[in-house]
Design a protein around this motif. Structure first.
Motif, mmCIF file in Angstrom:
data_model
loop_
_atom_site.group_PDB
_atom_site.id
_atom_site.type_symbol
_atom_site.label_atom_id
_atom_site.label_comp_id
_atom_site.label_asym_id
_atom_site.label_seq_id
_atom_site.Cartn_x
_atom_site.Cartn_y
_atom_site.Cartn_z
ATOM 1 N N ALA A 174 43.865 47.624 29.588
ATOM 2 C CA ALA A 174 42.668 47.139 30.286
ATOM 3 C C ALA A 174 41.390 47.798 29.768
ATOM 4 N N GLN A 178 46.713 43.696 29.692
ATOM 5 C CA GLN A 178 45.689 43.430 30.690
ATOM 6 C C GLN A 178 46.310 42.767 31.923
ATOM 7 N N ASP A 226 43.432 42.444 37.952
ATOM 8 C CA ASP A 226 42.587 43.615 37.752
ATOM 9 C C ASP A 226 41.278 43.438 38.517
ATOM 10 N N TYR A 228 38.176 43.134 36.280
ATOM 11 C CA TYR A 228 38.343 42.241 35.130
ATOM 12 C C TYR A 228 37.011 41.788 34.546
ATOM 13 N N PRO A 273 38.228 40.966 27.705
ATOM 14 C CA PRO A 273 39.207 40.927 26.611
ATOM 15 C C PRO A 273 39.067 39.697 25.726
ATOM 16 N N GLU A 285 48.684 39.377 28.735
ATOM 17 C CA GLU A 285 48.111 39.287 30.079
ATOM 18 C C GLU A 285 49.241 39.144 31.086
ATOM 19 N N HIS A 330 44.430 47.282 38.003
ATOM 20 C CA HIS A 330 43.825 48.169 37.018
ATOM 21 C C HIS A 330 44.426 49.574 36.997
#
Length: 278
Positions: free
Chosen positions: A171, A220, A224, A227, A232, A250, A256
């Motif tokens: 992340a 990731q 999250d 985010y 990303p 993902e 997170h």
């Protein structure tokens, strides 16, 4: 350099040291996991792990659960603190600036420049110290990190590919010049010249430098809570344009935090094992 904590762990040792850092103009601490092979004097591959906002040199060692597989793979794990510390060190007005939030860059603006030289600390001073003091296989060193530390891992890897042979991130803040966290930190530490920020932005660096690594691994979480700060997709697009291979994975339901990191830490260590042997 003074050993201040030492715990037996998977037949190796998890240690914390402190020393006076010339880069940070004061005392600093770092954690290091030494597998049994290193304790016996055998040179071992090493991974630098850069932690995220509010973390310390101990966060990764306690929360990531990396030592078991690192012991099997014979990896040394190094985890520096996330900023300079102390009463004489400038502090910000919130948890995302100042102590605990060094962003792994060299500050140029007052009052930060006096101590906040984190890029120099990690890539030069601590790197040299670890290679000198421990049984490190110096041609097999990688770097990875989380969030702010993921930003640090990506940027330092692209700036110092002669030092870091592999790179991955959990992340990461992929384009700090284009998100509130990065804009706040860069404005404070580097000033208002946004063009100068590009030297500390992973998305910009891959556009500038092109392919540097056989692969990059990023994990990731799709739940999250931060985010919108991470971007990303911008880094993915830059890698595609530059011809830099990237494995962006993902994961539905993951947030997170360190439960997310624990879930995929083995994949990252195994990824580095492959990259460092190539």
């Amino acid at each position: 350099m003074e050993l201040i904590q030492n715990n037996r762990c998977f037949d190796g040792e998890q240690r914390i040291y402190r020393f006076n850092s010339s880069s940070l103009n004061g005392e600093s601490r770092f954690g290091i996991f030494l597998p049994a092979q290193a304790l016996a004097g055998q040179d071992c591959p090493a991974l630098f792990y850069l932690a995220g906002l509010t973390c310390t040199e101990e966060t990764f060692a306690i929360k990531a659960h990396a030592q078991r597989l690192a012991a099997q793979l014979g990896f040394i794990l190094i985890s520096p603190d996330t900023s300079p510390r102390g009463e004489q060190v400038a502090q910000g007005d919130h948890w995302d600036i100042g102590q605990g939030a060094g962003f792994y860059i060299n500050a140029t603006q007052a009052p930060w420049a006096a101590h906040y030289q984190m890029e120099q600390f990690v890539a030069e001073e601590l790197y040299a110290l670890v290679c000198e003091q421990f049984a490190v296989q110096t041609d097999s060193i990688g770097i990875f990190g989380h969030s702010m530390g993921g930003h640090g891992a990506l940027t330092l890897a692209f700036k110092y590919p002669e030092k870091f042979k592999s790179v991955s991130a959990f992340a990461p803040i992929c384009a700090p010049s284009q998100c509130p966290w990065g804009e706040k930190a860069f404005s404070a530490y580097l000033g208002d010249d946004r063009q100068g920020w590009q030297a500390h932005d992973a998305t910009a660096l891959v556009q500038q430098k092109g392919k540097q690594f056989a692969d990059i691994l990023i994990d990731q979480g799709l739940q999250d809570q931060f985010y919108s700060q991470l971007n990303p997709a911008l880094f993915q697009a830059a890698c595609a344009q530059a011809g830099q291979p990237l494995s962006l994975r993902e994961h539905a339901g993951y947030d997170h935090g360190y439960y997310f990191i624990q879930s995929f830490i083995d994949d990252h260590l195994q990824f580095h094992a492959v990259q460092l042997q190539s």
